[in-house]
Design a protein around this motif. Structure first.
Motif, PDB file in Angstrom:
ATOM      1  N   ILE A  52      -1.707  -5.813  -1.754  1.00 11.03           N
ATOM      2  CA  ILE A  52      -2.927  -5.778  -2.579  1.00 11.03           C
ATOM      3  C   ILE A  52      -2.585  -6.111  -4.021  1.00 11.03           C
ATOM      4  CG2 ILE A  52      -4.968  -4.408  -3.181  1.00 11.03           C
ATOM      5  CD1 ILE A  52      -2.699  -2.939  -0.646  1.00 11.03           C
ATOM      6  N   GLY A  53      -3.492  -6.816  -4.699  1.00 10.26           N
ATOM      7  CA  GLY A  53      -3.319  -7.130  -6.106  1.00 10.26           C
ATOM      8  C   GLY A  53      -3.496  -5.898  -6.991  1.00 10.26           C
ATOM      9  N   TYR A  54      -3.032  -6.041  -8.251  1.00  9.93           N
ATOM     10  CA  TYR A  54      -3.032  -4.915  -9.202  1.00  9.93           C
ATOM     11  C   TYR A  54      -4.441  -4.329  -9.374  1.00  9.93           C
ATOM     12  CZ  TYR A  54      -2.147  -2.380 -13.594  1.00  9.93           C
ATOM     13  OH  TYR A  54      -2.028  -1.408 -14.553  1.00  9.93           O
ATOM     14  N   GLU A  55      -5.448  -5.174  -9.551  1.00 10.08           N
ATOM     15  CA  GLU A  55      -6.791  -4.719  -9.866  1.00 10.08           C
ATOM     16  C   GLU A  55      -7.504  -4.118  -8.654  1.00 10.08           C
ATOM     17  OE1 GLU A  55      -8.540  -8.228 -11.487  1.00 10.08           O
ATOM     18  OE2 GLU A  55      -7.850  -7.792 -13.533  1.00 10.08           O
ATOM     19  N   ALA A  56      -7.109  -4.477  -7.411  1.00 11.84           N
ATOM     20  CA  ALA A  56      -7.765  -3.971  -6.197  1.00 11.84           C
ATOM     21  C   ALA A  56      -6.991  -2.839  -5.553  1.00 11.84           C
ATOM     22  CB  ALA A  56      -7.945  -5.098  -5.187  1.00 11.84           C
TER      23      ALA A  56
ATOM     24  N   LYS B 293      -8.816   0.871  -5.312  1.00  6.72           N
ATOM     25  CA  LYS B 293      -9.941   0.912  -4.372  1.00  6.72           C
ATOM     26  C   LYS B 293      -9.457   0.907  -2.923  1.00  6.72           C
ATOM     27  CE  LYS B 293     -14.189  -1.548  -3.141  1.00  6.72           C
ATOM     28  NZ  LYS B 293     -15.060  -2.701  -3.442  1.00  6.72           N
ATOM     29  N   HIS B 294      -8.422   0.075  -2.614  1.00  7.94           N
ATOM     30  CA  HIS B 294      -7.892   0.012  -1.245  1.00  7.94           C
ATOM     31  C   HIS B 294      -7.304   1.347  -0.822  1.00  7.94           C
ATOM     32  CE1 HIS B 294      -5.633  -1.189   2.289  1.00  7.94           C
ATOM     33  NE2 HIS B 294      -4.549  -0.617   1.713  1.00  7.94           N
TER      34      HIS B 294
ATOM     35  N   CYS C  89       0.851  -1.200   0.000  1.00  6.77           N
ATOM     36  CA  CYS C  89       0.000   0.000   0.000  1.00  6.77           C
ATOM     37  C   CYS C  89       0.879   1.239   0.000  1.00  6.77           C
ATOM     38  CB  CYS C  89      -0.894  -0.019   1.242  1.00  6.77           C
ATOM     39  SG  CYS C  89      -1.916   1.475   1.424  1.00  6.77           S
ATOM     40  N   ILE C  90       0.403   2.277  -0.639  1.00  2.00           N
ATOM     41  CA  ILE C  90       1.144   3.537  -0.702  1.00  2.00           C
ATOM     42  C   ILE C  90       1.307   4.156   0.677  1.00  2.00           C
ATOM     43  CG2 ILE C  90      -0.884   5.024  -1.045  1.00  2.00           C
ATOM     44  CD1 ILE C  90       0.802   6.594  -3.065  1.00  2.00           C
TER      45      ILE C  90
END
Length: 440
Positions: free
Chosen positions: A99-103, A106-107, A88-89
């Motif tokens: 977290i996966g690329y596609e999620a 949103k996270h 996470c950033i």
């Protein structure tokens, strides 16, 4: 999500799953592709945000082939990118998520480890702790519900009840002044409207008064004109006025002594009150004597009892009438005798009180003998006759000449007795059948 210049995607990869990251780099930013799109002409891959900024500066100019035409990225590339997992950033703030690329997007939008600034002290705190921090921050500004004054939480103790009341009073005074000014403006507007309405009412009253005066003048003119026309109307000749009866002398005196119709000159002392179709039929017979009617007309007269449809008009002077057989009739009245004779529309003579009638083949002479002291001599040649009468003291006889195909009626009026002779003419030949000869 933050831009790549702030935090590179390539540096945050935690799990690659056998994907060669260099094969999926953007030509413009040289970082891992994010929401990739491709050029249709050269199949070069770009981040959607990178190519959008590039095309603002160089429209339709592909960084690789100089002729950009956008198309969707291949699903195989999207599948390869989906194998990657990232930190996470907000990892530096304590977020432990992978977290996966596609999620990822949103996270990071809802991550509680994002830093936020307090609205009171302006210090930086985690988003998940911001609410608790502001509930206790001494620099947060509060609003008094009683006096509507804003103050810092640290000044709550100094905002006593007296201070609040003084502020409320000040606001009431201020509001009162504003209210008075507002009311004064409303009153001024209303007075202006009233003055305008009064002025319009006065102008309208003046216009209506002037219009009324003009109408009075017009009415007077119309009344004078009506009076002039009325006088002219009374001066019109009688011939323009519709009258039912003819002026005496307009037509020859009728044999029945009846009053002549002003339109046709026939006897108007009788009117027809039957079926209009019967009237039309009688009008069609014209001046024919009844003896000249066709058999069908004679039969119609009898079958429909047409004579019963004739009614005497009030004040009649005609002495003809209609008997039960449909024949014209009249009454006799003399000094010495009287009677009633009947005829069917032909010339016929009648005798009462004594007398004689001679009718040769093609002519006839009517003679009258005056009883007691009178005598009469009659000659009747073949084609005409002349009657000579000697009238002694108490009687007299009038003689007439009967032409070849006609006859003449003679009337004798002695003092003590004699004979009265009348001719009965056809009913349709002497009775008015005008359309306006109806009951009145």
């Amino acid at each position: 999500m933050e831009t790549k210049s702030q935090n590179s995607l390539s540096k945050r990869i935690q799990v690659a799953s056998g994907v060669n990251v260099e094969d999926f780099e953007c030509i413009i930013c040289t970082d891992l592709l994010w929401k990739p799109i491709a050029c249709n002409n050269c199949d070069s891959l770009y981040c959607s945000e990178c190519i959008k900024i590039w095309l603002v500066q160089s429209p339709e100019n592909c960084p690789h082939c100089q002729n950009y035409a956008e198309r969707r990225c291949s699903p195989l590339i999207i599948k390869q990118l989906a194998k990657l997992q990232f930190a996470c950033i907000n990892q530096s703030n304590g977020c432990p998520e992978i977290i996966g690329y596609e999620a990822l997007e949103k996270h990071e939008i809802g991550c509680g480890y994002k830093l936020q600034q307090c609205s009171g002290c302006h210090s930086t705190v985690l988003e998940k702790e911001l609410s608790k921090h502001e509930d206790n921050c001494e620099s947060i500004r509060l609003n008094c519900s009683e006096c509507n004054v804003t103050y810092s939480r640290c000044d709550t103790s100094s905002h006593t009840e007296n201070t609040c009341l003084r502020e409320q009073l000040r606001q009431l005074r201020q509001n009162s002044v504003a209210y008075k000014q507002h009311q004064a403006q409303i009153i001024e507007q209303q007075n202006s409207i009233i003055q305008s309405l009064q002025q319009e009412q006065a102008e309208m009253t003046n216009r209506l008064t002037a219009q009324l005066e003009r109408q009075k003048v017009d009415i007077q003119k119309h009344e004078m004109r009506i009076e002039e026309l009325s006088q002219q109307l009374t001066q019109l000749p009688n011939k323009f006025m519709k009258k039912p009866f003819a002026t005496p002398g307009t037509y020859a005196e009728l044999p029945c002594k009846g009053r002549a119709c002003a339109s046709c000159g026939k006897c108007r002392d009788w009117y027809f009150n039957g079926d209009p179709a019967i009237r039309k039929w009688l009008q069609g017979l014209g001046n024919l004597q009844r003896r000249d009617w066709k058999a069908v007309d004679q039969q119609c007269w009898q079958n429909k009892r047409v004579w019963e449809r004739f009614t005497a008009r009030q004040g009649k002077t005609c002495y003809y009438s209609f008997d039960s057989n449909g024949h014209g009739s009249f009454s006799l009245s003399t000094f010495g005798g009287g009677g009633t004779g009947y005829g069917s529309g032909t010339h016929r003579s009648f005798t009462t009180g004594g007398g004689a009638t001679t009718a040769p083949i093609f002519g006839s002479t009517t003679t009258t003998t005056a009883p007691i002291f009178g005598s009469t001599t009659t000659t009747a040649p073949i084609f005409g006759s002349t009657t000579t009468t000697t009238a002694p003291i108490f009687g007299s006889t009038t003689t007439t000449t009967a032409p070849i195909f006609g006859s003449t009626t003679t009337t004798t009026a002695p003092i003590f007795g004699g004979t009265t002779y009348h001719t009965v003419v056809g009913t349709t030949a002497t009775t008015c059948l005008c359309d306006d000869n109806v009951v009145s």
